[in-house]
Design a protein around this motif. Structure first.
Motif, PDB file in Angstrom:
ATOM      1  N   MET A  61       7.653 -13.270   2.374  1.00  0.00           N
ATOM      2  CA  MET A  61       6.788 -12.186   1.928  1.00  0.00           C
ATOM      3  C   MET A  61       6.797 -12.154   0.413  1.00  0.00           C
ATOM      4  O   MET A  61       7.839 -12.333  -0.211  1.00  0.00           O
ATOM      5  CB  MET A  61       7.315 -10.864   2.497  1.00  0.00           C
ATOM      6  CG  MET A  61       6.425  -9.691   2.197  1.00  0.00           C
ATOM      7  SD  MET A  61       6.859  -8.253   3.168  1.00  0.00           S
ATOM      8  CE  MET A  61       6.397  -8.781   4.806  1.00  0.00           C
ATOM      9  N   GLU A 112       2.702  -7.974  -0.989  1.00  0.00           N
ATOM     10  CA  GLU A 112       2.738  -7.601   0.434  1.00  0.00           C
ATOM     11  C   GLU A 112       3.826  -6.563   0.702  1.00  0.00           C
ATOM     12  O   GLU A 112       3.602  -5.590   1.421  1.00  0.00           O
ATOM     13  CB  GLU A 112       3.005  -8.836   1.292  1.00  0.00           C
ATOM     14  CG  GLU A 112       1.880  -9.834   1.338  1.00  0.00           C
ATOM     15  CD  GLU A 112       2.290 -11.102   2.066  1.00  0.00           C
ATOM     16  OE1 GLU A 112       1.543 -11.509   2.969  1.00  0.00           O
ATOM     17  OE2 GLU A 112       3.343 -11.677   1.731  1.00  0.00           O
ATOM     18  N   GLN A 139       2.738  -3.176  -0.518  1.00  0.00           N
ATOM     19  CA  GLN A 139       1.752  -2.557   0.366  1.00  0.00           C
ATOM     20  C   GLN A 139       2.410  -1.996   1.629  1.00  0.00           C
ATOM     21  O   GLN A 139       2.064  -0.904   2.083  1.00  0.00           O
ATOM     22  CB  GLN A 139       0.673  -3.571   0.736  1.00  0.00           C
ATOM     23  CG  GLN A 139      -0.243  -3.920  -0.408  1.00  0.00           C
ATOM     24  CD  GLN A 139      -1.205  -5.041  -0.046  1.00  0.00           C
ATOM     25  OE1 GLN A 139      -0.933  -5.856   0.825  1.00  0.00           O
ATOM     26  NE2 GLN A 139      -2.337  -5.074  -0.724  1.00  0.00           N
ATOM     27  N   ILE A 140       3.352  -2.747   2.186  1.00  0.00           N
ATOM     28  CA  ILE A 140       4.044  -2.264   3.391  1.00  0.00           C
ATOM     29  C   ILE A 140       4.886  -1.043   3.056  1.00  0.00           C
ATOM     30  O   ILE A 140       4.888  -0.052   3.796  1.00  0.00           O
ATOM     31  CB  ILE A 140       4.881  -3.388   4.028  1.00  0.00           C
ATOM     32  CG1 ILE A 140       3.945  -4.428   4.652  1.00  0.00           C
ATOM     33  CG2 ILE A 140       5.850  -2.838   5.075  1.00  0.00           C
ATOM     34  CD1 ILE A 140       4.635  -5.666   5.174  1.00  0.00           C
ATOM     35  N   LEU A 187      -2.026  -4.775   7.668  1.00  0.00           N
ATOM     36  CA  LEU A 187      -0.815  -5.288   7.018  1.00  0.00           C
ATOM     37  C   LEU A 187      -0.028  -6.229   7.928  1.00  0.00           C
ATOM     38  O   LEU A 187       0.990  -6.784   7.520  1.00  0.00           O
ATOM     39  CB  LEU A 187       0.083  -4.127   6.576  1.00  0.00           C
ATOM     40  CG  LEU A 187      -0.489  -3.290   5.435  1.00  0.00           C
ATOM     41  CD1 LEU A 187       0.363  -2.037   5.219  1.00  0.00           C
ATOM     42  CD2 LEU A 187      -0.587  -4.110   4.161  1.00  0.00           C
ATOM     43  N   ARG A 221       7.096  -9.447  11.534  1.00  0.00           N
ATOM     44  CA  ARG A 221       6.548  -9.009  10.240  1.00  0.00           C
ATOM     45  C   ARG A 221       7.478  -7.979   9.602  1.00  0.00           C
ATOM     46  O   ARG A 221       7.747  -8.024   8.405  1.00  0.00           O
ATOM     47  CB  ARG A 221       5.145  -8.430  10.447  1.00  0.00           C
ATOM     48  CG  ARG A 221       4.459  -7.980   9.200  1.00  0.00           C
ATOM     49  CD  ARG A 221       4.042  -9.142   8.337  1.00  0.00           C
ATOM     50  NE  ARG A 221       3.154  -8.628   7.288  1.00  0.00           N
ATOM     51  CZ  ARG A 221       2.900  -9.280   6.184  1.00  0.00           C
ATOM     52  NH1 ARG A 221       3.398 -10.471   5.975  1.00  0.00           N
ATOM     53  NH2 ARG A 221       2.097  -8.752   5.285  1.00  0.00           N
ATOM     54  N   TYR A 229       9.804  -8.130   6.096  1.00  0.00           N
ATOM     55  CA  TYR A 229       9.861  -7.055   5.099  1.00  0.00           C
ATOM     56  C   TYR A 229      11.313  -6.684   4.798  1.00  0.00           C
ATOM     57  O   TYR A 229      11.703  -6.564   3.642  1.00  0.00           O
ATOM     58  CB  TYR A 229       9.068  -5.848   5.600  1.00  0.00           C
ATOM     59  CG  TYR A 229       9.125  -4.634   4.714  1.00  0.00           C
ATOM     60  CD1 TYR A 229       8.615  -4.674   3.423  1.00  0.00           C
ATOM     61  CD2 TYR A 229       9.675  -3.443   5.165  1.00  0.00           C
ATOM     62  CE1 TYR A 229       8.658  -3.553   2.608  1.00  0.00           C
ATOM     63  CE2 TYR A 229       9.712  -2.322   4.363  1.00  0.00           C
ATOM     64  CZ  TYR A 229       9.213  -2.388   3.078  1.00  0.00           C
ATOM     65  OH  TYR A 229       9.252  -1.281   2.273  1.00  0.00           O
TER      66      TYR A 229
END
Length: 125
Positions: free
Chosen positions: A4, A8, A11-12, A60, A80, A84
């Motif tokens: 990641m 990204e 945004q998460i 996302l 995902r 993160y």
């Protein structure tokens, strides 16, 4: 595992910073799959707002969806979220594994003995 980038992850983080979105994602992560009506009953927000939050999470890559008949079914994508978490772990200071989970002990004061309390005229019982 997927890598990641900073944008990204930001945004998460921003998306999950919204209490409603975090609650929706948490609810989905605890279930194999939920349809929109089930989530609407659990979260005190309008259907339009729920739909918006689901779209943000889907865009996302945190959740996926499928349509069956008139229902939309949603599920979390754990890979995902794991990416993160791995990103977050890589940016923070490293904590030595020997100190993890071991609380520091406070120094204890020596206790007053009964004889020193009597000298000052205090009760011992």
């Amino acid at each position: 595992m997927e890598q990641m980038n900073d944008a990204e992850a930001a945004q998460i983080g921003k998306a999950l910073g919204d209490p409603n979105r975090l609650a929706i994602y948490t609810d989905l992560a605890k279930h194999e799959e939920l349809f929109c009506g089930e989530m609407h009953c659990k979260h005190p927000i309008s259907a339009a707002t729920l739909s918006h939050h689901l779209k943000v999470l889907a865009d996302l890559g945190l959740i996926a969806y499928r349509k069956e008949g008139l229902n939309m079914y949603y599920r979390a994508i754990p890979e995902r979220f794991a990416a993160y978490l791995q990103y977050l772990a890589s940016v923070g200071p490293k904590i030595p594994s020997t100190s993890v989970g071991k609380p520091k002990r406070a120094k204890q004061r020596p206790s007053r003995s009964a004889s020193s309390a009597k000298v000052r005229g205090q009760r011992t019982s």
